[in-house]
Scaffold this motif. Structure first.
Motif, short mmCIF file in Angstrom:
data_model
loop_
_atom_site.label_atom_id
_atom_site.label_comp_id
_atom_site.label_asym_id
_atom_site.label_seq_id
_atom_site.Cartn_x
_atom_site.Cartn_y
_atom_site.Cartn_z
N SER A 1 6.32 6.55 0.51
CA SER A 1 5.35 7.63 0.45
C SER A 1 3.97 7.01 0.26
CB SER A 1 5.67 8.59 -0.70
OG SER A 1 5.56 7.94 -1.95
N TYR A 2 2.92 7.83 0.42
CA TYR A 2 1.57 7.32 0.30
C TYR A 2 1.05 7.35 -1.13
CZ TYR A 2 1.32 7.44 5.39
OH TYR A 2 1.56 7.22 6.72
N THR A 3 1.72 8.07 -2.01
CA THR A 3 1.27 8.16 -3.40
C THR A 3 2.45 7.93 -4.35
OG1 THR A 3 1.66 10.54 -3.65
CG2 THR A 3 -0.48 9.85 -2.73
N GLU A 4 2.13 7.40 -5.53
CA GLU A 4 3.16 7.18 -6.54
C GLU A 4 3.71 8.51 -7.07
OE1 GLU A 4 3.84 4.47 -10.57
OE2 GLU A 4 1.82 4.81 -9.77
N ALA A 5 2.84 9.52 -7.14
CA ALA A 5 3.28 10.83 -7.63
C ALA A 5 4.32 11.43 -6.69
CB ALA A 5 2.09 11.77 -7.77
N GLU A 6 4.11 11.28 -5.38
CA GLU A 6 5.07 11.82 -4.41
C GLU A 6 6.40 11.08 -4.54
OE1 GLU A 6 5.51 12.67 0.40
OE2 GLU A 6 3.72 11.66 -0.40
N ARG A 7 6.34 9.76 -4.72
CA ARG A 7 7.59 9.01 -4.92
C ARG A 7 8.33 9.50 -6.15
NH1 ARG A 7 7.67 2.54 -5.91
NH2 ARG A 7 6.45 3.18 -7.73
N GLY B 1 0.80 -1.21 0.00
CA GLY B 1 0.00 0.00 0.00
C GLY B 1 0.83 1.26 0.00
N LEU B 2 2.15 1.12 0.27
CA LEU B 2 3.05 2.26 0.22
C LEU B 2 3.91 2.18 -1.04
CD1 LEU B 2 4.29 2.48 3.92
CD2 LEU B 2 2.50 3.85 2.81
N PHE B 3 4.39 3.32 -1.50
CA PHE B 3 5.24 3.40 -2.67
C PHE B 3 6.66 3.67 -2.19
CE2 PHE B 3 0.99 4.35 -3.99
CZ PHE B 3 0.86 3.67 -5.20
#
Length: 254
Positions: free
Chosen positions: A66-72, A42-44
């Protein structure tokens, strides 16, 4: 959050927090790549491989999530920019050199009678340096040792290179780019392979230096090169493995 291999951890936040948590000098020459951590579904996640500060430095790897793929994606982009930071020399740019390690293999150091008992192949990583600049490190990979050193020096004398499209190296995970301010044909590209022991200590095992003139201008090439022992580079048994690299020297025709 970030966790190191020895179990210690450090919080990492966006914005100013990142600069306070991790010294930017540690990022110079480092490498980051996305990873999957089953324990954190569930985490990226992504992993940062820190360039060694000394010859016998520990193999430092930090894992982030991170919680989102975009943030990663934003973190990976920022880490890539920090890794490739260069000091402005106030000189005109002559061109750029791209280097990627496709594969590396080593002859087993164990005696023949012991090789079948070896439980795992060694962990290796590469360091790429141009003309004494920052050493860019690759990811750490567990690779099968080569049964014999290849190719030989005769292979290199016979040509040793072929045209190839520059791509992301499958084994070591990165292509590094060097700005060329002085296109001295005798400037050296150093390719070094280090072995990680059980205590996560790294030691220089082998290297090869390639002069800039081996890279044809505006042409992507693939080289198969012998790796030589750093202790006895010219002695008997000095050839201890092989490395396959891709290179592209981009320079405007004048």
């Amino acid at each position: 959050r970030a966790a190191s291999r020895d179990g210690s951890s450090a919080a990492l936040t966006a914005g100013d927090g990142a600069a306070k948590t991790m010294n930017c000098r540690l990022l110079n020459g480092s490498f980051a790549e996305p990873i999957d951590l089953p324990a954190h579904s569930g985490l990226f996640c992504w992993r940062v491989y820190i360039a060694p500060a000394s010859e016998n430095a520990r193999d430092e790897q930090l894992d982030f999530a991170s919680y989102t793929e975009a943030e990663r994606g934003m973190w990976l982009e920022a880490l890539g920019a920090a890794s490739a930071h260069y000091q402005d020399l106030g000189m005109p740019l002559c061109g750029t050199l791209q280097i990627g390690i496709l594969h590396a293999s080593l002859v087993s150091e164990a005696p023949p009678a012991m090789r079948r008992q070896a439980s795992q192949a060694p962990e290796l990583y590469g360091l790429v340096r141009f003309d004494k600049t920052t050493a860019f490190r690759t990811a750490t990979r567990r690779l099968q040792a080569s049964p014999s050193p290849q190719p030989s020096a005769a292979d290199i004398a016979a040509g040793g290179a072929r045209a190839a499209a520059l791509s992301t190296p499958p084994d070591f995970g990165r292509v590094v780019e060097f700005p060329i301010f002085d296109d001295d044909p005798d400037a050296l590209v150093s390719l070094e392979v280090r072995v990680v022991d059980r205590g996560r200590r790294c030691r220089r095992r082998c290297r090869i230096d390639v002069p800039l003139f081996r890279f044809r201008r505006n042409c992507s090439q693939e080289f198969r090169l012998p790796l030589r022992d750093v202790v006895r580079p010219k002695g008997e048994g000095g050839e201890v493995g092989a490395i396959i690299v891709q290179g592209h020297f981009q320079q405007p025709w004048s």
